[in-house]
Design a protein around this motif. Sequence first.
Motif, PDB file in Angstrom:
ATOM      1  N   LEU B 166       0.863  -1.117   0.226  1.00 31.58           N
ATOM      2  CA  LEU B 166       0.160  -0.080   0.084  1.00 31.58           C
ATOM      3  C   LEU B 166       0.891   1.117   0.189  1.00 31.58           C
ATOM      4  CD1 LEU B 166      -2.647   1.544   0.420  1.00 31.58           C
ATOM      5  CD2 LEU B 166      -2.630   1.102   3.176  1.00 31.58           C
ATOM      6  N   ARG B 167       0.699   1.958  -0.797  1.00 31.81           N
ATOM      7  CA  ARG B 167       1.570   3.321  -1.369  1.00 31.81           C
ATOM      8  C   ARG B 167       0.703   4.512  -0.736  1.00 31.81           C
ATOM      9  NH1 ARG B 167       5.268   3.248  -6.254  1.00 31.81           N
ATOM     10  NH2 ARG B 167       6.306   1.632  -4.815  1.00 31.81           N
ATOM     11  N   GLY B 168       1.253   5.423   0.013  1.00 35.15           N
ATOM     12  CA  GLY B 168       0.499   6.520   0.529  1.00 35.15           C
ATOM     13  C   GLY B 168       1.395   7.476   1.441  1.00 35.15           C
ATOM     14  N   ASP B 169       0.686   8.701   1.984  1.00 36.56           N
ATOM     15  CA  ASP B 169       1.090   9.240   2.911  1.00 36.56           C
ATOM     16  C   ASP B 169       0.703   8.888   4.166  1.00 36.56           C
ATOM     17  OD1 ASP B 169       2.721  10.917   1.169  1.00 36.56           O
ATOM     18  OD2 ASP B 169       0.840  11.826   0.595  1.00 36.56           O
ATOM     19  N   ASN B 170       1.472   8.972   5.241  1.00 41.32           N
ATOM     20  CA  ASN B 170       1.144   8.951   6.811  1.00 41.32           C
ATOM     21  C   ASN B 170       0.739   7.555   6.775  1.00 41.32           C
ATOM     22  OD1 ASN B 170       1.581  11.745   7.248  1.00 41.32           O
ATOM     23  ND2 ASN B 170      -0.391  11.999   6.273  1.00 41.32           N
ATOM     24  N   LEU B 171       1.267   6.449   6.352  1.00 48.09           N
ATOM     25  CA  LEU B 171       1.162   5.010   6.539  1.00 48.09           C
ATOM     26  C   LEU B 171       1.613   4.498   8.022  1.00 48.09           C
ATOM     27  CD1 LEU B 171       0.888   3.716   2.930  1.00 48.09           C
ATOM     28  CD2 LEU B 171      -1.017   4.645   4.395  1.00 48.09           C
ATOM     29  N   HIS B 172       1.037   3.908   8.649  1.00 47.87           N
ATOM     30  CA  HIS B 172       1.698   3.235   9.726  1.00 47.87           C
ATOM     31  C   HIS B 172       1.583   1.642   9.848  1.00 47.87           C
ATOM     32  CE1 HIS B 172       2.663   6.914  12.142  1.00 47.87           C
ATOM     33  NE2 HIS B 172       1.691   7.438  11.241  1.00 47.87           N
ATOM     34  N   GLU B 173       2.576   1.131  10.682  1.00 50.19           N
ATOM     35  CA  GLU B 173       2.552  -0.379  10.554  1.00 50.19           C
ATOM     36  C   GLU B 173       1.894  -1.199  11.810  1.00 50.19           C
ATOM     37  OE1 GLU B 173       6.864  -1.142   9.974  1.00 50.19           O
ATOM     38  OE2 GLU B 173       7.287  -0.807  12.052  1.00 50.19           O
ATOM     39  N   GLU B 174       1.619  -0.216  12.990  1.00 51.28           N
ATOM     40  CA  GLU B 174       1.008  -0.626  14.166  1.00 51.28           C
ATOM     41  C   GLU B 174      -0.315  -1.138  13.955  1.00 51.28           C
ATOM     42  OE1 GLU B 174       2.519   2.345  13.718  1.00 51.28           O
ATOM     43  OE2 GLU B 174       4.747   2.262  14.777  1.00 51.28           O
ATOM     44  N   ILE B 175      -0.512  -2.273  13.297  1.00 46.95           N
ATOM     45  CA  ILE B 175      -1.923  -2.593  13.243  1.00 46.95           C
ATOM     46  C   ILE B 175      -2.006  -4.030  13.455  1.00 46.95           C
ATOM     47  CG2 ILE B 175      -3.650  -2.880  11.461  1.00 46.95           C
ATOM     48  CD1 ILE B 175      -2.904  -0.258  10.927  1.00 46.95           C
ATOM     49  N   THR B 176      -3.047  -4.604  13.756  1.00 48.43           N
ATOM     50  CA  THR B 176      -3.213  -5.961  14.198  1.00 48.43           C
ATOM     51  C   THR B 176      -3.156  -6.663  13.045  1.00 48.43           C
ATOM     52  OG1 THR B 176      -5.670  -5.644  14.298  1.00 48.43           O
ATOM     53  CG2 THR B 176      -4.662  -5.558  16.454  1.00 48.43           C
ATOM     54  N   GLU B 177      -2.518  -7.992  13.145  1.00 47.36           N
ATOM     55  CA  GLU B 177      -2.778  -8.938  12.016  1.00 47.36           C
ATOM     56  C   GLU B 177      -3.841  -9.690  11.700  1.00 47.36           C
ATOM     57  OE1 GLU B 177       0.878 -11.512  12.337  1.00 47.36           O
ATOM     58  OE2 GLU B 177       2.121  -9.781  11.651  1.00 47.36           O
ATOM     59  N   THR B 178      -4.417  -9.726  10.880  1.00 45.04           N
ATOM     60  CA  THR B 178      -5.912 -10.292  10.836  1.00 45.04           C
ATOM     61  C   THR B 178      -5.927 -11.944  10.736  1.00 45.04           C
ATOM     62  OG1 THR B 178      -6.036 -10.554   8.433  1.00 45.04           O
ATOM     63  CG2 THR B 178      -6.275  -8.367   9.307  1.00 45.04           C
ATOM     64  N   ASP B 179      -4.908 -12.825  10.615  1.00 48.05           N
ATOM     65  CA  ASP B 179      -5.027 -14.165  10.702  1.00 48.05           C
ATOM     66  C   ASP B 179      -5.406 -14.688  12.048  1.00 48.05           C
ATOM     67  OD1 ASP B 179      -4.463 -16.736  10.795  1.00 48.05           O
ATOM     68  OD2 ASP B 179      -2.629 -16.530   9.566  1.00 48.05           O
ATOM     69  N   PRO B 180      -6.533 -15.351  12.218  1.00 40.99           N
ATOM     70  CA  PRO B 180      -6.919 -15.552  13.503  1.00 40.99           C
ATOM     71  C   PRO B 180      -5.859 -16.987  13.991  1.00 40.99           C
ATOM     72  CG  PRO B 180      -8.372 -16.529  11.964  1.00 40.99           C
ATOM     73  CD  PRO B 180      -7.372 -15.639  11.380  1.00 40.99           C
ATOM     74  N   GLN B 181      -5.105 -17.361  13.298  1.00 36.66           N
ATOM     75  CA  GLN B 181      -3.964 -18.226  13.822  1.00 36.66           C
ATOM     76  C   GLN B 181      -4.745 -19.747  13.975  1.00 36.66           C
ATOM     77  OE1 GLN B 181      -0.883 -18.133  13.823  1.00 36.66           O
ATOM     78  NE2 GLN B 181      -0.791 -15.865  13.351  1.00 36.66           N
TER      79      GLN B 181
END
Lengths: 402, 402
Positions: B166-181
């Motif tokens: 995903l390319r854009g401005d003000n992107l951050h990586e501190e997001i929960t992963e969506t795989d329920p494992q």
Amino acid sequence: MDPQWMDKLVIKNDAKMVFLIMDGLGGLPMDGRPGTELETAKTPNLDALARGGVCGLLDPIAPGITPGSGPAHFALFGYDPVSTNVGRGLLSAAGLDFPITERDLCMRVNFATMDAWGQITDRRAGRIDTETNERLCRKLKEGIRPAPGTELFFATEKEHRALIVLRGDNLHEEITETDPQQTGLPPISPRALVPEAEFTSGLLTDLLAQAKMVLADEPKANMLLLRGYARYHRFKSMSERFGLSPVAIASYPMYRGIARLLGMTVHTPTSSLEEEISALETTWPDYDFFFVHVKPTDSRGEDGKFDEKVKVIETVDALLPRITALHPDVLVVTGDHSTPATLAAHSWHPVPVLLAAKTCRPDRVEHFGEGDCLFGGLGRMPTSSLMTVALAHAGRLTKFGA
Amino acid sequence: MDPQWMDKLVIKNDAKMVFLIMDGLGGLPMDGRPGTELETAKTPNLDALARGGVCGLLDPIAPGITPGSGPAHFALFGYDPVSTNVGRGLLSAAGLDFPITERDLCMRVNFATMDAWGQITDRRAGRIDTETNERLCRKLKEGIRPAPGTELFFATEKEHRALIVLRGDNLHEEITETDPQQTGLPPISPRALVPEAEFTSGLLTDLLAQAKMVLADEPKANMLLLRGYARYHRFKSMSERFGLSPVAIASYPMYRGIARLLGMTVHTPTSSLEEEISALETTWPDYDFFFVHVKPTDSRGEDGKFDEKVKVIETVDALLPRITALHPDVLVVTGDHSTPATLAAHSWHPVPVLLAAKTCRPDRVEHFGEGDCLFGGLGRMPTSSLMTVALAHAGRLTKFGA
């Protein structure tokens, strides 16, 4: 390591500790023969000590890092060798017993020979003798006018090496060294590496211009090369950190300088290993930490003389009974770094260490040598941890936590 | 270690270094037989190298820590594996040679199967084949409308694994992963873990909603699971840090990606170990650091195939003379971590290491194996120290301090 929390564990008692430091002790095999210098030497007394004590291997700075003697000795005395690493100028000043102040910038200086085209033809001025050096320092002192608000001090070290101290306000050490490192090139200008050092670099440029004029009629030493800039730095003393009353028995200026920086009393220089041991015996009642420095192991290593380094080690071994007769509570025998004769230089190889005390847990080491030390009970550790272990065996550390 | 002061000691010369990395090399005994995989393998060439060189054991991250291959390789190349630890997305992007920019958020994606109630029934979409994956990436690219001011890139990795950038401005990586494992649960929502990441999590929520619609008619791969978020991160290259001109001979994307992140030239993928050694021979004149990556030791370990892992090691041993015939100045043989077949997984056990160079101090190791390495002259050290020791043996490090 230099951690505050460790120093807080220190307690005082009457235990006496000896650190017998054979400079450059660690070695390598040479010319296809099987053992290192230490393994080749006949060392019945060290071997007996190894059997009763505990052995290991030390990394002076970090695995793979070849240390100078300066940081390697800071590590031996329990100081973090990276954060305490200071310019050679400060070690020189301390070694010459120069009364350093907080306004001082110390510099290590080489007298050099420059030709008519301004190129350095000899970076050591033909290794002029110490008397000439002393005469030149007087000449510079008389001939150079310091900038307003500053003072200059010139002190002879040995042969072509001297110390210059610039005293003034707002001095900085972030300046390029002026030694071009090879002949046929002009000296490098003392440029500021940070904007705050501009004022200092200006003072040094002026100093060099004046020195050039003062030395113009000298046949060999007609230029100065500046290196090892160092501002004053105060270290916590070994007395403050470890509650020790330490004495240094060492004859070379740099080691005396380090000892002085760490608050050791520095004994009058001696002229042989026998005299060093005599100094140990004489000072025995007055101190509780004894740094005994043996230089020739390193010198013979640097010269590439395997057999001569072996002989120095055997000489030390023969003197060992005079040390053990004093019944130190902790006797450590090690080096500051390795200087294998086959490399004729300092190296990164770990350094064999032996610690003798009543509280050693037996290991299976029968001979004091690098190969056996691999199996020693001290294991392998950073040199800066040695002081902690020695203090522990001296009963000088209390428990950490409840 | 990744300390600035150490990099300052680097000097250049012509010495050539080979790091032969057998992925997952370290092992354990299995089924009551006495030795590890490496100890069981017949390795006359490695044993000869061990007798002339120096052995030891490496901790990839810290004692007791089981590493992923990413940080373990950063450590092998002399980078601190904790501070350089980056999201898998960035390693995937680098491995696929995706032209990453500073505005990019890279994500590792698994295609998955979701049932009518929104629960994941297969976290790998029945391991769809790579061609299907490529078709789905095209379908997503065509069907999804990126939010204004952003761009989206979809790239196939292998089987069910893909990369989304995903390319854009003000992107951050501190997001929960969506795989329920685990299966039977719905995907987790991409929630912001810090307030600044709210905007990014909104973009990802929208991306997943659109992807669900685009993939609705797929029999298996009807959902995406997002993992390994990683912003762009620039690493100091091995050339900048160590003055090396490095080449990577590795076929798996992640290792190629790591090599690329550290500024190595990455050789065209090969399809066998023999071809890897041929690539080493071909590139020999053009580089001075050679990373040769052997994957099957790890794969066979992960599969729990003890005897097959033994065979891979024996194959490498048989190829070793082609490496030594090149006369590298320093030859290192080790792994990134242990993958004991009996555990069928990466493990925390220290990794055997062998270093051959002219400046090795002899130890008493006769065979290259975990048990013998315990007594090796390299001792036990963090993997990240290995590069320093290798550079020292290559004569590429100057002295620390005066």
